[in-house]
Motif scaffolding. Structure first.
Motif, mmCIF file in Angstrom:
data_model
loop_
_atom_site.group_PDB
_atom_site.id
_atom_site.type_symbol
_atom_site.label_atom_id
_atom_site.label_comp_id
_atom_site.label_asym_id
_atom_site.label_seq_id
_atom_site.Cartn_x
_atom_site.Cartn_y
_atom_site.Cartn_z
ATOM 1 N N VAL A 75 79.732 3.144 -27.338
ATOM 2 C CA VAL A 75 80.361 2.021 -26.651
ATOM 3 C C VAL A 75 81.724 1.757 -27.284
ATOM 4 O O VAL A 75 81.815 1.588 -28.495
ATOM 5 C CB VAL A 75 79.482 0.758 -26.797
ATOM 6 N N PRO A 76 82.792 1.722 -26.480
ATOM 7 C CA PRO A 76 84.099 1.387 -27.060
ATOM 8 C C PRO A 76 84.143 -0.091 -27.431
ATOM 9 O O PRO A 76 83.696 -0.934 -26.671
ATOM 10 C CB PRO A 76 85.083 1.704 -25.929
ATOM 11 N N GLY A 77 84.665 -0.373 -28.646
ATOM 12 C CA GLY A 77 84.673 -1.765 -29.052
ATOM 13 C C GLY A 77 85.655 -2.128 -30.135
ATOM 14 O O GLY A 77 85.766 -3.285 -30.492
ATOM 15 N N GLY A 78 86.349 -1.170 -30.690
ATOM 16 C CA GLY A 78 87.331 -1.493 -31.715
ATOM 17 C C GLY A 78 86.716 -1.714 -33.075
ATOM 18 O O GLY A 78 85.603 -1.294 -33.352
ATOM 19 N N ARG A 79 87.467 -2.436 -33.934
ATOM 20 C CA ARG A 79 87.032 -2.663 -35.317
ATOM 21 C C ARG A 79 86.794 -4.131 -35.635
ATOM 22 O O ARG A 79 86.105 -4.459 -36.580
ATOM 23 C CB ARG A 79 88.096 -2.141 -36.287
ATOM 24 N N ASP A 80 87.408 -5.024 -34.890
ATOM 25 C CA ASP A 80 87.299 -6.451 -35.157
ATOM 26 C C ASP A 80 85.851 -6.919 -34.986
ATOM 27 O O ASP A 80 85.147 -6.466 -34.074
ATOM 28 C CB ASP A 80 88.221 -7.212 -34.201
ATOM 29 N N ILE A 81 85.389 -7.832 -35.857
ATOM 30 C CA ILE A 81 84.017 -8.325 -35.812
ATOM 31 C C ILE A 81 83.652 -8.835 -34.421
ATOM 32 O O ILE A 81 82.609 -8.487 -33.877
ATOM 33 C CB ILE A 81 83.805 -9.439 -36.873
ATOM 34 N N ALA A 82 84.506 -9.655 -33.832
ATOM 35 C CA ALA A 82 84.212 -10.218 -32.511
ATOM 36 C C ALA A 82 84.135 -9.126 -31.447
ATOM 37 O O ALA A 82 83.276 -9.173 -30.559
ATOM 38 C CB ALA A 82 85.253 -11.256 -32.130
ATOM 39 N N ASP A 83 85.018 -8.132 -31.521
ATOM 40 C CA ASP A 83 85.020 -7.048 -30.541
ATOM 41 C C ASP A 83 83.769 -6.186 -30.657
ATOM 42 O O ASP A 83 83.166 -5.803 -29.649
ATOM 43 C CB ASP A 83 86.262 -6.168 -30.694
ATOM 44 N N VAL A 84 83.381 -5.863 -31.883
ATOM 45 C CA VAL A 84 82.178 -5.053 -32.101
ATOM 46 C C VAL A 84 80.947 -5.822 -31.631
ATOM 47 O O VAL A 84 80.091 -5.285 -30.928
ATOM 48 C CB VAL A 84 82.043 -4.638 -33.581
ATOM 49 N N SER A 85 80.865 -7.091 -31.995
ATOM 50 C CA SER A 85 79.736 -7.926 -31.573
ATOM 51 C C SER A 85 79.634 -7.975 -30.059
ATOM 52 O O SER A 85 78.550 -7.791 -29.494
ATOM 53 C CB SER A 85 79.893 -9.356 -32.103
ATOM 54 N N GLU A 86 80.748 -8.223 -29.401
ATOM 55 C CA GLU A 86 80.727 -8.339 -27.937
ATOM 56 C C GLU A 86 80.389 -7.007 -27.283
ATOM 57 O O GLU A 86 79.695 -6.976 -26.265
ATOM 58 C CB GLU A 86 82.053 -8.873 -27.404
ATOM 59 N N ALA A 87 80.852 -5.906 -27.845
ATOM 60 C CA ALA A 87 80.515 -4.590 -27.291
ATOM 61 C C ALA A 87 79.010 -4.351 -27.348
ATOM 62 O O ALA A 87 78.403 -3.871 -26.383
ATOM 63 C CB ALA A 87 81.261 -3.490 -28.044
ATOM 64 N N ILE A 88 78.394 -4.710 -28.460
ATOM 65 C CA ILE A 88 76.942 -4.548 -28.586
ATOM 66 C C ILE A 88 76.223 -5.488 -27.632
ATOM 67 O O ILE A 88 75.305 -5.075 -26.908
ATOM 68 C CB ILE A 88 76.497 -4.795 -30.043
ATOM 69 N N LEU A 89 76.631 -6.747 -27.603
ATOM 70 C CA LEU A 89 75.979 -7.728 -26.729
ATOM 71 C C LEU A 89 76.117 -7.359 -25.254
ATOM 72 O O LEU A 89 75.162 -7.499 -24.480
ATOM 73 C CB LEU A 89 76.531 -9.122 -26.998
ATOM 74 N N ALA A 90 77.290 -6.877 -24.851
ATOM 75 C CA ALA A 90 77.491 -6.475 -23.448
ATOM 76 C C ALA A 90 76.587 -5.301 -23.099
ATOM 77 O O ALA A 90 76.012 -5.252 -22.005
ATOM 78 C CB ALA A 90 78.954 -6.119 -23.208
ATOM 79 N N THR A 91 76.456 -4.359 -24.016
ATOM 80 C CA THR A 91 75.597 -3.203 -23.774
ATOM 81 C C THR A 91 74.137 -3.627 -23.689
ATOM 82 O O THR A 91 73.392 -3.149 -22.828
ATOM 83 C CB THR A 91 75.793 -2.144 -24.881
ATOM 84 N N VAL A 92 73.735 -4.549 -24.537
ATOM 85 C CA VAL A 92 72.366 -5.059 -24.487
ATOM 86 C C VAL A 92 72.105 -5.789 -23.169
ATOM 87 O O VAL A 92 71.057 -5.617 -22.552
ATOM 88 C CB VAL A 92 72.079 -5.969 -25.709
ATOM 89 N N ARG A 93 73.083 -6.572 -22.712
ATOM 90 C CA ARG A 93 72.925 -7.246 -21.410
ATOM 91 C C ARG A 93 72.788 -6.220 -20.290
ATOM 92 O O ARG A 93 71.982 -6.388 -19.378
ATOM 93 C CB ARG A 93 74.102 -8.174 -21.142
ATOM 94 N N GLU A 94 73.569 -5.154 -20.366
ATOM 95 C CA GLU A 94 73.530 -4.106 -19.335
ATOM 96 C C GLU A 94 72.205 -3.339 -19.358
ATOM 97 O O GLU A 94 71.609 -3.088 -18.305
ATOM 98 C CB GLU A 94 74.683 -3.125 -19.565
ATOM 99 N N LEU A 95 71.728 -2.980 -20.543
ATOM 100 C CA LEU A 95 70.543 -2.134 -20.667
ATOM 101 C C LEU A 95 69.235 -2.917 -20.587
ATOM 102 O O LEU A 95 68.206 -2.370 -20.218
ATOM 103 C CB LEU A 95 70.596 -1.354 -21.977
ATOM 104 N N GLY A 96 69.262 -4.180 -20.994
ATOM 105 C CA GLY A 96 68.078 -5.032 -20.931
ATOM 106 C C GLY A 96 66.883 -4.560 -21.738
ATOM 107 O O GLY A 96 65.772 -4.516 -21.207
ATOM 108 N N PRO A 97 67.061 -4.228 -23.020
ATOM 109 C CA PRO A 97 65.915 -3.807 -23.824
ATOM 110 C C PRO A 97 64.956 -4.963 -24.083
ATOM 111 O O PRO A 97 65.310 -6.130 -23.934
ATOM 112 C CB PRO A 97 66.551 -3.326 -25.128
ATOM 113 N N ASP A 98 63.722 -4.617 -24.481
ATOM 114 C CA ASP A 98 62.736 -5.630 -24.860
ATOM 115 C C ASP A 98 63.096 -6.274 -26.187
ATOM 116 O O ASP A 98 62.740 -7.426 -26.446
ATOM 117 C CB ASP A 98 61.353 -4.983 -25.037
#
Length: 145
Positions: A75-98
């Motif tokens: 997932v592209p997300g950069g290096r900044d804490i907020a950018d990395v966090s949002e990249a992970i959260l967006a991917t989790v929202r998209e994938l919908g894991p348990d």
């Protein structure tokens, strides 16, 4: 459904991968490894996937789950804490894991008070349950800073 692991290249990332694998096996589902990169350049992406694949295979062997199905999502997300966090959260929202499994490093009380972290942002903002894996005292750093 699935179990997702937010992966970061650190010496103890194996702990989060192993626990993610155990959780996926327990739930009868597969493992999704989410790894944030600065960009999705094809050559760099393939090198990242190869390294992550080795780490996942090693973690599955250590967890005695070598046949567990898994996939890597860069997932592209950069290096900044907020950018990395949002990249992970967006991917989790998209994938919908348990479940989302993350690693966290040990921090001093002062560090907790003054410095934000990817793990902290994910714990506070995730829409799915989050399992935090910490390395044992005296062990290596955790997965996400």
């Amino acid at each position: 459904m699935s179990v997702a692991v937010a992966h970061h290249t650190r010496s103890s990332s194996a702990l989060a991968l192993q626990e993610g694998a155990r959780q996926a096996a327990y739930r009868g589902t597969h493992l999704l490894v989410v790894h944030v990169v600065e960009s999705l350049d094809n050559d760099i992406a393939e090198a990242n996937k190869a390294g992550i694949s080795d780490a996942v295979e090693n973690a599955l062997e250590a967890a005695c789950l070598p046949d567990l199905q898994w996939d890597v999502r860069l997932v592209p997300g950069g290096r900044d804490i907020a950018d990395v966090s949002e990249a992970i959260l967006a991917t989790v929202r998209e994938l919908g894991p348990d479940l989302l499994v993350i690693g966290a490093r040990r921090r001093s009380p002062m560090g907790k008070a003054f410095l934000g972290s990817v793990a902290q942002n994910i714990i506070l903002d995730a829409d799915v349950p989050v399992l935090v894996v910490k390395s044992p005292r005296g062990g290596h750093e955790g997965v996400l800073t």
